[in-house]
Write an enzyme that holds these catalytic residues in place. Sequence first.
Site, PDB file in Angstrom:
ATOM      1  N   HIS A 282       0.839  -1.207   0.000  1.00  0.00           N
ATOM      2  CA  HIS A 282       0.000   0.000   0.000  1.00  0.00           C
ATOM      3  C   HIS A 282       0.879   1.264   0.000  1.00  0.00           C
ATOM      4  CE1 HIS A 282      -3.609   2.392   1.323  1.00  0.00           C
ATOM      5  NE2 HIS A 282      -2.659   3.164   1.825  1.00  0.00           N
ATOM      6  N   GLU A 283       1.817   1.298   0.935  1.00  0.00           N
ATOM      7  CA  GLU A 283       2.659   2.499   1.033  1.00  0.00           C
ATOM      8  C   GLU A 283       3.564   2.627  -0.204  1.00  0.00           C
ATOM      9  OE1 GLU A 283       1.951   4.692   3.272  1.00  0.00           O
ATOM     10  OE2 GLU A 283       0.601   3.353   4.365  1.00  0.00           O
ATOM     11  N   HIS A 286       1.807   4.655  -2.695  1.00  0.00           N
ATOM     12  CA  HIS A 286       1.944   6.098  -2.401  1.00  0.00           C
ATOM     13  C   HIS A 286       3.334   6.569  -2.850  1.00  0.00           C
ATOM     14  CE1 HIS A 286      -1.717   6.917  -0.193  1.00  0.00           C
ATOM     15  NE2 HIS A 286      -1.495   5.988   0.711  1.00  0.00           N
ATOM     16  N   GLU A 312      -4.538   8.174  -2.691  1.00  0.00           N
ATOM     17  CA  GLU A 312      -5.016   6.893  -2.169  1.00  0.00           C
ATOM     18  C   GLU A 312      -5.305   5.913  -3.310  1.00  0.00           C
ATOM     19  OE1 GLU A 312      -4.646   6.387   0.878  1.00  0.00           O
ATOM     20  OE2 GLU A 312      -5.829   4.616   1.362  1.00  0.00           O
TER      21      GLU A 312
HETATM   22 ZN    ZN Z   1      -2.938   5.271   2.079  1.00  0.00          ZN
END
Ligand code: ZN
Length: 519
Positions: A282-283, A286, A312
Amino acid sequence: MCQVLPILFIAKINQDSMQTKISQLKNTLIELTHLSSATALLHWDLETYMPSEGGAVRGKTISILSALVHEKFTSPEFESLITELKGASDAGLLSEEESCVVREVWRDFSREKKLPKEFVEDLSQTTSDAHHVWADAKNKSDFTLFLPTLKKIISLKRRQADYYGYDRSPYDALLDGFEQDTTIQDIDPLFTELKNFLIPFIKQIGDAGEKTRDDLFNGDFDISKQRELCKDVLDQIGFSFAKGRLDEAAHPFTQGFHPSDVRITTRYDQHNVFYSLLSTIHEAGHAFYDMGLSEEHFGLPLGESLSLGIHESQSRLWENHIGRGRPFWMHMYPRLQTVFPKPFADISFNDFYAHLNRVTPSFIRTESDEVTYNMHIIIRLEIEREIIEGSLEVESIPEVWNQKVKQYLGIDVPDDAHGCLQDVHWSGGMFGYFPTYSLGNLYAAQLYGAASRDILNLEEEISRGSFTHLREWLRTRVHVHGRRYAQDALIQKATGEKLNAQHFIDYITKKYSHLYPHS
Ligand code: ZN
């Protein structure tokens, strides 16, 4: 002819002075970005390596530096500079790119300028004090302990909305702080469509999945091996360790300082290897965004990320469409089995994949699966909006929360810690933030759909461990544009259509109808 020359001459002088002002603007913005980077680095350190007792003094350092940035950004000199350039832009005297910079800086400036200094200080002090009050109330699972503080925060947020101004709902003014140019009217139809699809779909899955069984993955996962595995996954998906780092933090986050220095964090749970793996992926999503921003426009809006929803979307795309997907695990599962033979050596790929994507209505948003996740956001949004608009009493939050969880997810909330007190956001005054999580899911599904159309055999590439085309697609369609286009225009350009919920609905229907064939 002789009368024309002086006009051209004057025009040339004006143009030169305008160019000087544009340069001044850019230099000031770049200086402010460097100052903000220093502040962000102190913050990153606070969350990662700092000794626990250093927090108070670090908080002071950060607040002094932040105030310095705010002062420079709202100073009379800066105001006259940006006001003049805004006039020049409106008169069509600037290039397209310069106008874009001025438009975005003007947006940030005028928003910040609307808040009186005393108000900013009051809000900052109240929310900073509120953190401990919320944490204590959550620990004791007692909403009434948080109630007086929350009431004060909500009255401040309503005042903030009044300062900003709005047409229809004060919630719009707050939402705009996280997802610019987006109103409740824009998102209402999307969220209604999502809700109308998800409630019966989750119910069907529940009926079909009765036999959903013990947690196959529960085990003892050595943390040093988890660290290696997370680094390995980052390597596989193309995260550059020459431009980034992976560290540990209680609440995983990403901090980008420049496209050449972007840091992500994760958290390890000895009993659950997927917590660290999925939060790392997830990160990384980003981080790819921050690494893909334009270096040429560093410090300027064209080199900045667009909105929280778009940010996001990048993390959700990698976490859900890749990290919870079959092709990715076809590539990675043998590696997982080697690192953690217990329990995975004895679990077939299909069982593994089905278990990884179990759908189970649960109380805690951050632990929920990708199907039920959006219902947590919808509950929060419905309550936030009524609270800010004044149609719901703050005292009634726990009762309304529990009713909605029962109605939408079919489960009984046992206490406030597993209900309305679970998330930190309200104590920080972040009303209007939650919808960006679900917007991220919708953007992600639409972007991934378009990437799958554009990249021949994308999923086959992923199953071979090749992510280059996907990363490049996202970089050129989303990252490099910074704040050049608004979200609508960016999504239209990248995917060929406006944001809509259908792509997410199709993705979920296809994936989970396969996993839960009787749903
Ligand atoms: Zn996030």
